[in-house]
Design a protein around this motif. Structure first.
Motif, PDB file in Angstrom:
ATOM      1  N   GLY A   1       0.792  -1.225   0.000  1.00  0.00           N
ATOM      2  CA  GLY A   1       0.000   0.000   0.000  1.00  0.00           C
ATOM      3  C   GLY A   1       0.821   1.270   0.000  1.00  0.00           C
ATOM      4  O   GLY A   1       0.300   2.356   0.252  1.00  0.00           O
ATOM      5  N   THR A   2       2.120   1.190  -0.280  1.00  0.00           N
ATOM      6  CA  THR A   2       2.966   2.384  -0.330  1.00  0.00           C
ATOM      7  C   THR A   2       3.965   2.252  -1.472  1.00  0.00           C
ATOM      8  O   THR A   2       4.422   1.152  -1.793  1.00  0.00           O
ATOM      9  N   LEU A   3       4.297   3.390  -2.090  1.00  0.00           N
ATOM     10  CA  LEU A   3       5.302   3.416  -3.144  1.00  0.00           C
ATOM     11  C   LEU A   3       6.654   3.891  -2.636  1.00  0.00           C
ATOM     12  O   LEU A   3       7.634   3.861  -3.354  1.00  0.00           O
ATOM     13  N   ASN A   4       6.679   4.353  -1.388  1.00  0.00           N
ATOM     14  CA  ASN A   4       7.926   4.836  -0.795  1.00  0.00           C
ATOM     15  C   ASN A   4       8.615   3.676  -0.093  1.00  0.00           C
ATOM     16  O   ASN A   4       8.138   3.186   0.923  1.00  0.00           O
ATOM     17  N   PHE A   5       9.749   3.214  -0.644  1.00  0.00           N
ATOM     18  CA  PHE A   5      10.384   2.044  -0.044  1.00  0.00           C
ATOM     19  C   PHE A   5      11.262   2.393   1.161  1.00  0.00           C
ATOM     20  O   PHE A   5      11.922   1.535   1.721  1.00  0.00           O
ATOM     21  N   VAL A   6      11.280   3.696   1.542  1.00  0.00           N
ATOM     22  CA  VAL A   6      11.988   4.102   2.750  1.00  0.00           C
ATOM     23  C   VAL A   6      11.017   4.330   3.904  1.00  0.00           C
ATOM     24  O   VAL A   6      11.386   4.272   5.068  1.00  0.00           O
ATOM     25  N   ALA A   7       9.741   4.572   3.584  1.00  0.00           N
ATOM     26  CA  ALA A   7       8.765   4.976   4.594  1.00  0.00           C
ATOM     27  C   ALA A   7       8.545   3.904   5.660  1.00  0.00           C
ATOM     28  O   ALA A   7       8.432   4.203   6.844  1.00  0.00           O
ATOM     29  N   GLU A   8       8.471   2.639   5.250  1.00  0.00           N
ATOM     30  CA  GLU A   8       8.243   1.551   6.207  1.00  0.00           C
ATOM     31  C   GLU A   8       9.359   0.521   6.072  1.00  0.00           C
ATOM     32  O   GLU A   8       9.165  -0.552   5.521  1.00  0.00           O
ATOM     33  N   PRO A   9      10.557   0.857   6.582  1.00  0.00           N
ATOM     34  CA  PRO A   9      11.683  -0.062   6.454  1.00  0.00           C
ATOM     35  C   PRO A   9      11.413  -1.368   7.194  1.00  0.00           C
ATOM     36  O   PRO A   9      10.818  -1.384   8.264  1.00  0.00           O
ATOM     37  N   GLY A  10      11.843  -2.428   6.605  1.00  0.00           N
ATOM     38  CA  GLY A  10      11.657  -3.738   7.224  1.00  0.00           C
ATOM     39  C   GLY A  10      10.400  -4.431   6.766  1.00  0.00           C
ATOM     40  O   GLY A  10      10.238  -5.631   7.018  1.00  0.00           O
ATOM     41  N   LYS A  11       9.481  -3.716   6.089  1.00  0.00           N
ATOM     42  CA  LYS A  11       8.231  -4.344   5.688  1.00  0.00           C
ATOM     43  C   LYS A  11       8.467  -5.415   4.626  1.00  0.00           C
ATOM     44  O   LYS A  11       7.873  -6.493   4.669  1.00  0.00           O
ATOM     45  N   LEU A  12       9.370  -5.114   3.668  1.00  0.00           N
ATOM     46  CA  LEU A  12       9.701  -6.129   2.676  1.00  0.00           C
ATOM     47  C   LEU A  12      10.371  -7.329   3.331  1.00  0.00           C
ATOM     48  O   LEU A  12      10.156  -8.471   2.941  1.00  0.00           O
ATOM     49  N   PHE A  13      11.179  -7.058   4.362  1.00  0.00           N
ATOM     50  CA  PHE A  13      11.859  -8.136   5.069  1.00  0.00           C
ATOM     51  C   PHE A  13      10.863  -9.042   5.780  1.00  0.00           C
ATOM     52  O   PHE A  13      10.935 -10.267   5.718  1.00  0.00           O
ATOM     53  N   THR A  14       9.894  -8.429   6.433  1.00  0.00           N
ATOM     54  CA  THR A  14       8.935  -9.212   7.216  1.00  0.00           C
ATOM     55  C   THR A  14       7.868  -9.876   6.359  1.00  0.00           C
ATOM     56  O   THR A  14       7.206 -10.805   6.799  1.00  0.00           O
ATOM     57  N   THR A  15       7.694  -9.399   5.112  1.00  0.00           N
ATOM     58  CA  THR A  15       6.652  -9.970   4.243  1.00  0.00           C
ATOM     59  C   THR A  15       7.250 -10.753   3.071  1.00  0.00           C
ATOM     60  O   THR A  15       6.573 -11.015   2.091  1.00  0.00           O
ATOM     61  N   PHE A  16       8.511 -11.110   3.211  1.00  0.00           N
ATOM     62  CA  PHE A  16       9.207 -11.754   2.095  1.00  0.00           C
ATOM     63  C   PHE A  16       8.589 -13.105   1.732  1.00  0.00           C
ATOM     64  O   PHE A  16       8.768 -13.589   0.625  1.00  0.00           O
TER      65      PHE A  16
ATOM     66  N   GLY B   1      15.471  -2.345   3.777  1.00  0.00           N
ATOM     67  CA  GLY B   1      15.776  -3.421   4.719  1.00  0.00           C
ATOM     68  C   GLY B   1      15.819  -4.788   4.067  1.00  0.00           C
ATOM     69  O   GLY B   1      15.960  -5.812   4.734  1.00  0.00           O
ATOM     70  N   LEU B   2      15.726  -4.808   2.729  1.00  0.00           N
ATOM     71  CA  LEU B   2      15.685  -6.083   2.006  1.00  0.00           C
ATOM     72  C   LEU B   2      16.985  -6.865   2.146  1.00  0.00           C
ATOM     73  O   LEU B   2      16.980  -8.098   2.143  1.00  0.00           O
ATOM     74  N   ILE B   3      18.097  -6.153   2.304  1.00  0.00           N
ATOM     75  CA  ILE B   3      19.400  -6.810   2.415  1.00  0.00           C
ATOM     76  C   ILE B   3      19.493  -7.677   3.663  1.00  0.00           C
ATOM     77  O   ILE B   3      20.349  -8.566   3.771  1.00  0.00           O
ATOM     78  N   LEU B   4      18.595  -7.446   4.636  1.00  0.00           N
ATOM     79  CA  LEU B   4      18.615  -8.222   5.871  1.00  0.00           C
ATOM     80  C   LEU B   4      17.979  -9.594   5.706  1.00  0.00           C
ATOM     81  O   LEU B   4      18.098 -10.438   6.590  1.00  0.00           O
ATOM     82  N   SER B   5      17.312  -9.827   4.590  1.00  0.00           N
ATOM     83  CA  SER B   5      16.663 -11.119   4.358  1.00  0.00           C
ATOM     84  C   SER B   5      17.682 -12.133   3.853  1.00  0.00           C
ATOM     85  O   SER B   5      18.363 -11.916   2.851  1.00  0.00           O
ATOM     86  N   ASP B   6      17.800 -13.257   4.543  1.00  0.00           N
ATOM     87  CA  ASP B   6      18.726 -14.314   4.126  1.00  0.00           C
ATOM     88  C   ASP B   6      18.358 -14.860   2.755  1.00  0.00           C
ATOM     89  O   ASP B   6      19.233 -15.193   1.946  1.00  0.00           O
ATOM     90  N   SER B   7      17.077 -14.971   2.474  1.00  0.00           N
ATOM     91  CA  SER B   7      16.635 -15.480   1.168  1.00  0.00           C
ATOM     92  C   SER B   7      17.090 -14.557   0.049  1.00  0.00           C
ATOM     93  O   SER B   7      17.554 -15.009  -1.006  1.00  0.00           O
ATOM     94  N   PHE B   8      16.966 -13.254   0.281  1.00  0.00           N
ATOM     95  CA  PHE B   8      17.393 -12.287  -0.727  1.00  0.00           C
ATOM     96  C   PHE B   8      18.906 -12.338  -0.925  1.00  0.00           C
ATOM     97  O   PHE B   8      19.401 -12.247  -2.058  1.00  0.00           O
ATOM     98  N   VAL B   9      19.647 -12.505   0.163  1.00  0.00           N
ATOM     99  CA  VAL B   9      21.106 -12.598   0.077  1.00  0.00           C
ATOM    100  C   VAL B   9      21.519 -13.822  -0.730  1.00  0.00           C
ATOM    101  O   VAL B   9      22.482 -13.783  -1.503  1.00  0.00           O
ATOM    102  N   ILE B  10      20.783 -14.914  -0.580  1.00  0.00           N
ATOM    103  CA  ILE B  10      21.077 -16.117  -1.370  1.00  0.00           C
ATOM    104  C   ILE B  10      20.891 -15.842  -2.857  1.00  0.00           C
ATOM    105  O   ILE B  10      21.704 -16.265  -3.699  1.00  0.00           O
ATOM    106  N   ILE B  11      19.822 -15.104  -3.205  1.00  0.00           N
ATOM    107  CA  ILE B  11      19.583 -14.746  -4.614  1.00  0.00           C
ATOM    108  C   ILE B  11      20.732 -13.907  -5.157  1.00  0.00           C
ATOM    109  O   ILE B  11      21.242 -14.154  -6.259  1.00  0.00           O
ATOM    110  N   LEU B  12      21.166 -12.900  -4.375  1.00  0.00           N
ATOM    111  CA  LEU B  12      22.283 -12.065  -4.810  1.00  0.00           C
ATOM    112  C   LEU B  12      23.564 -12.883  -4.944  1.00  0.00           C
ATOM    113  O   LEU B  12      24.366 -12.653  -5.859  1.00  0.00           O
TER     114      LEU B  12
END
Length: 514
Positions: free
Chosen positions: A187-202, A266-277
């Motif tokens: 529900g937001t286009l600002n990826f700085v406004a709610e840091p960690g949301k991508l991490f928690t909803t990965f 906060g996406l870099i904090l996700s282990d799954s994302f780090v594996i992809i990178l």
């Protein structure tokens, strides 16, 4: 809000406005009277003014992060990358002037397209919102279609432009679709406004699909394997100075935006994302180096080389998560990433600059791409050969060159972050790369052919493009011998971390995250 307040709010992005106004000025000059030298001079003056403004701001000590319209943030990280982009654009303008001088069709529009693309690149590294992310990326990419096909009488140039148009448009569609999926869930286009949301909803399917599409699009723009297929064809077919532009300005803008995106969200904090990178990094290092071994075209070798180098950059980003990002106190310094970007840009400018100087005297019917064109170059152009030799040694990561400093810091960061496998991959990739870089050097010192088909112009070192290439070679050697200033600048170029993200990171650390 009155006009004065609005103007003051826009001042942090003054370099962008200067470059955009320069594009308008060049457009008006072309409309009044076509003059190639005047258009090139006006473009260079505008880019220099933008660079001087950044230097003035830095010397004035104005390091406080500034939010512009909730779409952009200007911090030292932004200013460093904007400065590198402007320097690369200046190099491309000077190289283009010599290259396009003998072109029989209109020449002035090339500078308008280049300035428009630079404007988008400068906005990209400051973006904190999906809207500014996409719009600035398209502003940077769309002029490149025309730049690649500018010398359209050459079928290779036209083919490169069409290939990049089709594939880049596909990547942009993927990017936009990915943003739509994420917006539908967050529900937001600002990826700085709610840091960690991508991490928690990965783990949510919609978010995973959206992020996958965004990563694929970014991987295409950065030529990361397995999305690299377009790179050698486009580089080989593009006019030499435009290949330089694509390899430096476009790549630096994309990596700067990508770093800000994965850290601010906060996406870099996700282990799954780090594996992809990690997978993308390993594939890029292996594919880039192994495919370059078989090439007999210098532009294609440099194209595959760039794939491998951005694999090394991903290694630095992944490893810096533990060594820099988790110990933040309101900001993070990605020293190894910043140094590597600077050394890569200088070396690439120098390498492609030599190709451009070899290609410039000709009527755009052929490019000095084939290694056979460089056979025995030392016996005709010893200084130019020495310059290209320095660039090859730097790309290979040989000591006393800037490339060695960049790779050393990447390996150091990987070891400090206990990413032993990635450190080993950088070493293995560098070992493979040594073969094809040395092969280029060996060809230049071989017995020359009786009648060389392509050669640089006489007194090339006295022309602006030649002086710029020699300056790049001098900087590559200087950084290799005395890297302290570049390292200090990279440390000062900190990345602003929002209080919300800082609290999120501290909570993760306290919970035992590593």
């Amino acid at each position: 809000m009155n006009f004065t307040m609005s103007f003051a709010e826009l001042m942090p992005i003054a370099p962008v406005m200067i470059v955009a106004l320069t594009a308008v000025v060049v457009m008006l000059l072309v409309a009044i009277k076509r003059n190639h030298n005047l258009a090139a001079t006006a473009s260079v003056i505008g880019l220099n003014l933008a660079a001087l403004y950044i230097i003035f701001v830095v010397l004035a000590g104005q390091f406080a992060p500034a939010n512009v319209m909730n779409l952009f943030i200007v911090d030292p990280f932004t200013m460093l990358y904007q400065f590198v982009i402007i320097v690369a654009a200046l190099a491309c303008c000077t190289l283009s002037h010599a290259y396009i001088e003998t072109y029989k069709d209109n020449r002035e529009e090339l500078y308008i397209l280049m300035l428009a693309s630079v404007t988008g690149a400068l906005l990209m590294v400051a973006s904190t919102h999906y809207a500014s992310f996409f719009i600035s990326l398209e502003l940077m990419s769309i002029p490149v279609y025309g730049l690649l096909a500018y010398t359209h009488q050459r079928s290779q140039s036209l083919e490169a432009g069409v290939k990049y148009l089709v594939l880049s448009a596909t990547a942009s569609a993927m990017l936009l679709m990915g943003m739509a999926y994420i917006y539908a869930y967050t529900g937001t286009l600002n990826f700085v406004a709610e840091p960690g949301k991508l991490f928690t909803t990965f783990s949510q399917p919609a978010v995973v699909l959206g992020l996958a599409l965004i990563i694929f699009a970014v991987a295409f723009k950065l030529s990361l394997a397995p999305f690299h297929k377009w790179t050698p064809d486009v580089y080989a077919g593009a006019p030499a100075p435009i290949a330089t532009f694509l390899a430096t300005v476009a790549k630096v803008a994309m990596i700067g935006l990508f770093v800000r995106y994965v850290l601010s969200s906060g996406l870099i904090l996700s282990d799954s994302f780090v594996i992809i990178l990690t997978i993308l990094a390993v594939l890029s290092i292996l594919a880039g180096n192994l495919l370059a071994v078989r090439q007999v075209n210098l532009k294609r070798i440099l194209a595959y080389s760039s794939i491998a180098h951005f694999g090394y950059l991903l290694v630095a980003i992944v490893s810096a998560r533990n060594t820099d990002f988790l110990q933040v106190q309101g900001f993070a310094t990605f020293e190894s990433v910043n140094v590597y970007v600077i050394t890569y840009v200088l070396t690439t400018i120098g390498a492609f600059g030599v190709v451009t100087l070899m290609s410039s005297p000709y009527n755009n019917t052929d490019e000095a791409g084939s290694l056979a064109e460089y056979r025995g170059l030392f016996w005709r152009r010893p200084v130019l050969t020495a310059t290209l030799t320095v660039m090859m040694l730097s790309l290979a990561g040989i000591p006393l060159t800037a490339g060695f400093i960049g790779k050393f810091l990447v390996i150091k960061t990987a070891v400090a972050g206990q990413s032993w496998f990635l450190a080993a991959m950088v070493i293995i990739g560098s070992g493979i790369g040594l073969y094809y870089y040395l092969r280029v050097m060996v060809v230049m010192y071989m017995t020359p052919p009786e009648n060389p088909r392509i050669d640089a112009v006489d007194h090339w070192g006295q022309k602006v493009g030649g002086i710029m290439v020699l300056g790049a070679a001098a900087l590559v050697l200087l950084i290799g011998v005395y890297p302290d200033p570049i390292i200090a600048v990279s440390k000062v170029a900190f990345f602003a971390i929002s209080p919300e993200l800082q609290q999120f990171i501290l909570a993760l650390v306290q919970s035992g995250f590593n």
